[in-house]
Design a protein around this motif. Structure first.
Motif, PDB file in Angstrom:
ATOM      1  N   UNK A  27      -2.224 -42.557   8.486  1.00 51.23           N
ATOM      2  CA  UNK A  27      -0.538 -42.916   8.619  1.00 51.23           C
ATOM      3  C   UNK A  27      -0.211 -44.109   8.496  1.00 51.23           C
ATOM      4  N   UNK A  51      -6.548 -39.444  10.851  1.00 48.85           N
ATOM      5  CA  UNK A  51      -5.345 -39.344  10.595  1.00 48.85           C
ATOM      6  C   UNK A  51      -4.597 -40.608  11.075  1.00 48.85           C
ATOM      7  N   UNK A  52      -4.898 -41.087  12.115  1.00 51.83           N
ATOM      8  CA  UNK A  52      -4.426 -42.285  12.481  1.00 51.83           C
ATOM      9  C   UNK A  52      -4.531 -43.434  11.359  1.00 51.83           C
ATOM     10  N   UNK A  92     -13.692 -41.505  17.142  1.00 52.78           N
ATOM     11  CA  UNK A  92     -12.297 -41.751  16.508  1.00 52.78           C
ATOM     12  C   UNK A  92     -12.286 -42.906  15.553  1.00 52.78           C
ATOM     13  N   UNK A 129     -11.177 -36.098  13.295  1.00 53.36           N
ATOM     14  CA  UNK A 129      -9.966 -35.755  12.367  1.00 53.36           C
ATOM     15  C   UNK A 129      -8.596 -36.902  12.866  1.00 53.36           C
ATOM     16  N   UNK A 130      -8.677 -36.969  14.285  1.00 51.58           N
ATOM     17  CA  UNK A 130      -7.592 -37.805  14.900  1.00 51.58           C
ATOM     18  C   UNK A 130      -7.699 -39.280  14.349  1.00 51.58           C
ATOM     19  N   UNK A 131      -8.900 -39.666  14.581  1.00 51.78           N
ATOM     20  CA  UNK A 131      -9.169 -41.115  14.051  1.00 51.78           C
ATOM     21  C   UNK A 131      -8.611 -41.133  12.541  1.00 51.78           C
TER      22      UNK A 131
END
Lengths: 343, 343
Positions: free
Chosen positions: A91, A87-88, A304, A83-85
């Motif tokens: 963005x 989202x990165x 990620x 999820x963090x990867x």
């Protein structure tokens, strides 16, 4: 803290001394305006802290510039980095990410899917708790599956390449001269347990080496890692004290948690890691791989990066270039003291 | 998989044999229509899988029905449960959650804050990696801080009540007859280390008991937990073999990771937990608290509940009833074998 009201385009126009339409054109880079006018408007916008309204942009572009991140994982162990990867990467593409966590509840997942459709998201990334294929969701926008692939091969999925991960480990161990290798998996019904074993066995077979004993399956706990060591060494641990030879010179565990338990048990039995037996884990979950004594040689699935890649594929699909099928992302071998020693 | 086009209200109207305006009223429960007409429209909507467009609802309500979840934590150890709890409560309130992770990068945080404002979110929940107060964000909508409080006491913050947590632990240990208690903290500059010590010492003082030795501070690793045990026992471990008395009958660790390392070291030294020395952790991080040998008596900060509470306060603020100041959420004592034994 102070809370100002939202600054509107009309405020910017007033400060710059132009009509609202002119201010809008100046900020969007459209229309034919003098450069000095554009600059005056830009300065006014900066001074007031004007932020353009994305809702308005959405209406004119017929896109919401929003992507859904649907996760079935509550613990977050694997899906969080994905999820963090994602989202990165989103963005970076000026998209926003709507988070929706279903917690293994199909009713909740249905609710989330409907809500994301109602929000008119441009696309959805679906992540899962394991690498087992999952039922696809049916929505009228592009979807990419990350970590847990879609059961429909026509969908786009990105998954970790476990076969390559095990190949890297096998090469590493054989390169260090280890020849008698045993395997400890987690739950027997999960590909993360079985695919890793099959690849390892095939890789050794291609070098005329055989696995020592059958694969041992249990669960994903440290406790099982400890018990598996007892099973592998059997009475050997006792006979070792009489100068008996150990039945293996390496144990490949299917996760860092298993390997950490294994190292603890080997130490308790007076077996030296890696001098007597080399140990490897999988995941590079640092609270396990670094806290293990000794720290673990393991495989980093690059979760990620996997999330990032899923976002890239989704953005391409949104822009009209969909992909199909499963893409496997190569992992990275991380070498530490559990195979190399302190030297 | 098959991808249909988006079903529109006009499709529903056509299938139900009514005008689009009538279909809209029927689904919104507005206007004066016959119940049979409403039902026909609802059936048509169900059959086509019609999902109302939230963007349209937003425009008429002048709200986006979207909340920003701004997290500064990349590892997610503490903020993830907070985010999940908040998301849970928001979904219950028919709101969507925009995820924004700043990863300790102020520039990235600024970018995220601007993007959330541009999205016209109705409010923002800010979570942090530690319980240290943080600079507030300046935005024209309600904000609630969760886990890491705002440095501005006029803002609304929800934080775990560490004082109550330590009081519960102290009561438990003293109730079990432990009188010679030592404390091991993590990093000395963090309230999670120091506040816990101060509460523990005060609680013991109120019962005419003194801590054994000064608080020991280091980092948050298992390794420090192991080394701290050596410091506390000093030469005692050696003298114990000569029948020497141990200097403490309990060690309170400021985290489960520390306590787990401590238990490992005590076992290696031949000290029995809890018979000789009772051990407590903090966090109830299950990969630590359950994997520890023995499993840890610890404090559950109820982080999901904390995120939920932050969402409740934010929803109230959005609806015109803001709160101010810091709300402390009571944690829960979790009793396991590291203080009680197997018995």
């Amino acid at each position: 803290m102070e809370r100002g009201r939202v600054v509107r385009i009309t405020d910017v126009a007033a400060l710059a001394g132009v009509a609202p339409g002119t201010a809008s054109k100046a900020l969007n880079g459209t229309g034919s305006l003098r450069e000095s006018t554009r600059e005056r408007v830009r300065e006014a916008a900066d001074r007031l802290g004007f932020v353009p309204d994305v809702t308005a942009r959405s209406l004119s572009a017929r896109r919401s510039f929003t992507v859904g991140l649907l996760s079935t994982d509550s613990a977050g162990r694997f899906s969080l980095p994905v999820v963090l990867g994602a989202e990165n990467a989103l963005v970076g593409g000026e998209l926003s990410a709507l988070l929706a966590t279903a917690r293994h509840d199909p009713v909740r997942e249905q609710h989330h899917v409907r809500a994301l459709v109602a929000r008119r998201v441009d696309g959805i990334i679906v992540t899962g708790r394991t690498t087992e294929p999952r039922e696809p969701i049916r929505v009228p926008m592009p979807v990419v599956y990350a970590f847990a692939p879609s059961a429909d091969p026509d969908d786009a999925s990105v998954v970790p390449d476990d076969a390559t991960g095990m190949r890297l480990l096998a090469e590493h161990l054989v390169g260090l001269g280890r020849r008698r290798i045993a395997y400890v998996g987690g739950r027997v019904e999960q590909p993360a347990s079985t695919v890793r074993y099959e690849t390892l066995a095939a890789e050794l077979a291609s070098r005329d080496l055989e696995m020592v004993g059958p694969p041992l399956y249990g669960d994903w706990s440290e406790q099982w890692g400890r018990r598996a060591v007892d099973q592998i060494l059997g009475v050997a641990a006792a006979s070792r004290r009489d100068g008996g030879r150990l039945p293996v010179d390496a144990i490949v565990f299917a996760s860092d948690q298993l390997a950490r338990g294994g190292c603890d048990r080997l130490r308790e039995l007076g077996v030296r890691v890696p001098d007597d037996i080399a140990v490897t884990g999988y995941d590079d979950w640092e609270v396990m791989s670094l806290a293990s004594r000794p720290p673990l040689t393991t495989v980093d699935m690059q979760l990620e990066r996997l999330g990032q890649r899923a976002a890239e594929l989704l953005i391409a699909a949104i822009e009209g270039e969909p992909t199909h099928g499963v893409e496997r992302l190569a992992p990275r071998l991380v070498v530490r003291a559990s195979t190399l020693g302190d030297g």
